[in-house]
Design an enzyme around this catalytic site. Sequence first.
Site, PDB file in Angstrom:
ATOM      1  N   ILE A 468       5.492  31.835  33.096  1.00 17.36           N
ATOM      2  CA  ILE A 468       4.336  30.984  33.406  1.00 17.36           C
ATOM      3  C   ILE A 468       3.715  31.361  34.750  1.00 17.36           C
ATOM      4  O   ILE A 468       3.008  30.572  35.362  1.00 17.36           O
ATOM      5  CB  ILE A 468       4.717  29.488  33.374  1.00 17.36           C
ATOM      6  N   ARG A 631      21.613  34.260  45.275  1.00 16.39           N
ATOM      7  CA  ARG A 631      21.122  35.639  45.281  1.00 16.39           C
ATOM      8  C   ARG A 631      19.652  35.663  44.866  1.00 16.39           C
ATOM      9  O   ARG A 631      19.279  35.082  43.842  1.00 16.39           O
ATOM     10  CB  ARG A 631      21.952  36.471  44.310  1.00 16.39           C
ATOM     11  N   PRO A 635      12.605  39.256  46.264  1.00 18.03           N
ATOM     12  CA  PRO A 635      12.073  38.478  47.390  1.00 18.03           C
ATOM     13  C   PRO A 635      10.552  38.309  47.356  1.00 18.03           C
ATOM     14  O   PRO A 635      10.031  37.318  47.863  1.00 18.03           O
ATOM     15  CB  PRO A 635      12.500  39.305  48.609  1.00 18.03           C
ATOM     16  N   THR A 637       8.399  38.020  44.550  1.00 18.60           N
ATOM     17  CA  THR A 637       8.004  36.938  43.643  1.00 18.60           C
ATOM     18  C   THR A 637       8.665  35.624  44.039  1.00 18.60           C
ATOM     19  O   THR A 637       8.111  34.551  43.811  1.00 18.60           O
ATOM     20  CB  THR A 637       8.351  37.291  42.178  1.00 18.60           C
ATOM     21  N   LYS A 704      20.179  31.082  41.787  1.00 20.23           N
ATOM     22  CA  LYS A 704      20.067  29.629  41.676  1.00 20.23           C
ATOM     23  C   LYS A 704      18.710  29.157  41.153  1.00 20.23           C
ATOM     24  O   LYS A 704      18.573  27.995  40.782  1.00 20.23           O
ATOM     25  CB  LYS A 704      20.341  28.981  43.030  1.00 20.23           C
ATOM     26  N   GLY A 705      17.717  29.992  41.149  1.00 17.53           N
ATOM     27  CA  GLY A 705      16.401  29.549  40.686  1.00 17.53           C
ATOM     28  C   GLY A 705      15.598  28.936  41.813  1.00 17.53           C
ATOM     29  O   GLY A 705      16.117  28.172  42.624  1.00 17.53           O
ATOM     30  N   GLU A 708      11.371  25.197  41.642  1.00 20.33           N
ATOM     31  CA  GLU A 708      11.149  23.816  42.066  1.00 20.33           C
ATOM     32  C   GLU A 708      11.316  23.581  43.568  1.00 20.33           C
ATOM     33  O   GLU A 708      10.611  22.782  44.166  1.00 20.33           O
ATOM     34  CB  GLU A 708      12.128  22.881  41.333  1.00 20.33           C
TER      35      GLU A 708
END
Length: 741
Positions: A468, A631, A635, A637, A704-705, A708
Site C-alpha cells: 500500500i 532489525r 532504512p 523505506t 518488528k514492523g 504504525e
Amino acid sequence: METTTNYIGQPTSRVDGRAKVTGEAKYAAEFHKEGLTYGVVVSSAIAKGKIIQIDTKAALNLPGVLQVFTHENRPGLAWSDKSYQDEDAPPGAPFRPLYDEKILFGQQPIALVVADTFELARYGASLVKVSYETETPVTEVKNRKAEAYTPKEYKSAKPSPRGDAQQGLAESALKMEAEYFHSSEHHNPMEMHATTVMVEEDETLTVYDKTQGVQNSQKYISKIFGLSKDQAHVISPFVGGAFGSGLRPQYQLFLAVMAALELKRSVRVMLTRQQMFSFGHRPATLQQVVLGTNPQGSLQAVVHEGFSETSQFEEYTENLVNWSAMLYKCDNVQLAHKLIKIDAYTPLDMRAPGGVTGMFALECAMDELAYKLNIDPLELRYINYSDIDQSQDHPFSSKELKECYRQGAEKFGWSKRNPQPRSMREGNTLIGYGMATGAWEIKQQKASAKALLMADGKLKVSSATADIGTGTYTIMTQIAAETLGLPLADVTFLLGDSSLPESPLEGGSWTAASVGSAVKAACEGIQEKLIAYIRKLEDSPLAGVHRLEEVTFADGKISLKNNPDRFTTLTEVMQQAGQNFVEASVTTTPELKQKKYSMFTHSAVFVEVRVDEDFGTVQVSRVVSAIAGGRVINPKTARNQILGGIVWGIGMALEEESVMDSNYGRFINHDLAEYHVPVSADIQDLEVIFVEEHDDIVNPLGVKGLGEIGIVGTAAAIANAVYHATGKRVRDLPITLDKLL
C-alpha cells in the site's frame, strides 16, 4: 561481480519506483477492456429512516443507461450476515448494500446507475428521485456516556484490572485527573476506492480491486455470489494508499460484481471523494484518565476509561486502554472500554488503531502529572520505566526504549528546555518543547510464499500480500536476494493476486514479519534442494558437502565456508542436475517461544512548536522520533514510513477533524477542501533515529514492523509542547487556534 551478501539493512530504492513515476503502474480504476461500462453510486440524503419511493424512470430513459439497480430489483443473493462477514469484520451484522428500504447511515448507497460512459452514468444518477420517511439520527458521543455499554467481545485482549486502583488512588500523595477527546477522522488516501470487474469469454471474472487483501475480497464475493476461486480472480498490484481503509471489502466491490454478473458486461465503479466519507473512519473517542503517585513520582494507581462510537449494526472495538496496563510500572490499574451506538457506518481500523488514541490520552496525562510534581516529563518516564509487561507478566522480547529516550533527547536538545510554561519565546512567537512515548504491539501471522529459481539464475518469489506504499515489493526482493545470494535485478517479487500463496491482510505492521519470514523460508527451501543436488554430483567442486551450514550463498555462487575458493554457481548446479527450475513452497507460523514474551516496537517523540501569541496559530518546527523497531530491512523505506506517520500525527494534533451535522447525520466537510490534512508548508524539520535493537524472538528475521509506530505518540508530544509554549492545556483534538485564543 556485484556483491550480494548484504541487501538486508541497506537503504535501497523502491524496485517499483520507476513503474510508479512513469505511469506504468496500474491501479484498480485504470484497467480497461473493450465494452467496459461504468457504474455510479447514488447515496442516501438521510442518515436514518427508510425509502418510501425510488423513481428511476428518468435515468432509465437515457439512451446508453443499461440499468439502475436498487433494493427493489437487485438479484437474489446470499443475504445472510455470515456471507457478508470478512476477515476484518467486527461482531454484529455486516452492512448489505441494496438489501432493503432501511437507511442505516448517512450517504448509504441506495442505487447504482450503469451506463456506457462514466459521464452518462453520473448524469443518470442525478436523475434518480427518492422520497424518504425520516427519523432523527443519533450522532453525538461526547455527552452520552450514560448510554455506553461494555461489548461482549474485544478485537484484542479484554481490558483487565490488577491490584486495587481505587485504594491506590486513596493512598497517593498526588492525583491527576483529566478528560480527553478527539472527533472522527477519515483515511483519505490519494486513490479513491474503486473496482473494475472484467467479464471474460468463459464468463469468469477478473476483479481489479483497491484492497489490502485480495484473498479477503475474493472470499467475500465468493460467499455472496456463489462463485468458486476459479470464477473470481482478484488482482491488486498497486494501491494508492489505504491506511486501513482497504482492510474490509467496501461496497463498490459488491456493487461492481453484482452489476457485471447481471449485465454480463465488464463494469467499473469508483467512489467519489465525498463518498469516501461514507464508510469507516477512526471513531470519535472520549477518555478519562486518573493517575496517582507518591511524592517521588512513582505511579501508585492508573485508571483509564474510554468511550468510543460504533454503528447500530456492528460492535467495533480497538486496543484503546490496554496500553495503560503495559507502558509504565504500576501495581494498581483499572481499565474500561465502552461503546456508544450512533447512526453512522461502523468505524474502521486507521493507522495505529487504538494505540494512537489511547496513548494520546495517557501521554498527555503523564505530561500533566509531571508539571504537578515539578518533575521533568522525561525523568518521570524514567522513574516509571518497566522492564516487564505487567499486563501479561511477561518479559519483553527486546526493549531499547531507554536508548530511544537518550538518543532522542540528545539529538533534540531536550536539556535546553526551560521547564516553566510560556518561558521560551522569540518576539511574539512562543516556543514549546514536548515529548511522549510510543509503542505498538508486534505480531507474526501465518503466511505462505513460493520461490521459483530458473536455470538462467532468475528468481521469482510470490505471496498474495499487498503493497500500500510501504515498500513491500522492495523489502521482499531484498530478503530473497540476500538469502539466495543473487543480484537484486535477478529477483522479482509478485503480490496482489488471489491465486498466489496465502497471505494475511496487509496491516497491523505485521507484513514484514509474516510474509518476510515466509519468503526467507521459501528461499531456504531452494537452498536445501540445491544442496541435495550437489550431494549427488561426484565431480562438483563442492563434492562432499552434506549440510547447508557448510556453505555460503553470495554473488550467484555457492561457496564452501572454510574454503571460499571451492565454489560453484547456482546455474551450474541446476545444469549438472538436469533441472530447468527449482521451486519451494512454504507456510510459516509464529514459533511457540513467542508466547512467553511481550513483543513491541517502542519510540520516543520529541517536538518543538512555535505559537503566534496574537493569533494562536501553531507550527510544528521540529520533530525527532527515535524508534526501536528491531532489525530494519530497508532504512530508506523505513524512514519513509516513520516520516509519513509523523506527518499524520501533526494532522491529528492540529488539523484533522470530521465534522458531523447532528441534524442530518452526515459529515459536512467531506472533501479535501474542508477536511484539512498537512501540506508541504506545514512540515518543517523532521528527523528519524533508528535505535539498534536485536531480537531473535519476534520472528526469524528479527524485524518488528514500522507502519504504525511513527504516528503513535506524535499528537501527544505536540499537545504537550503546545502547553509548554502557551501554558494552556488543550485536551480536545485537533488543537485549533480558537481553542488557544
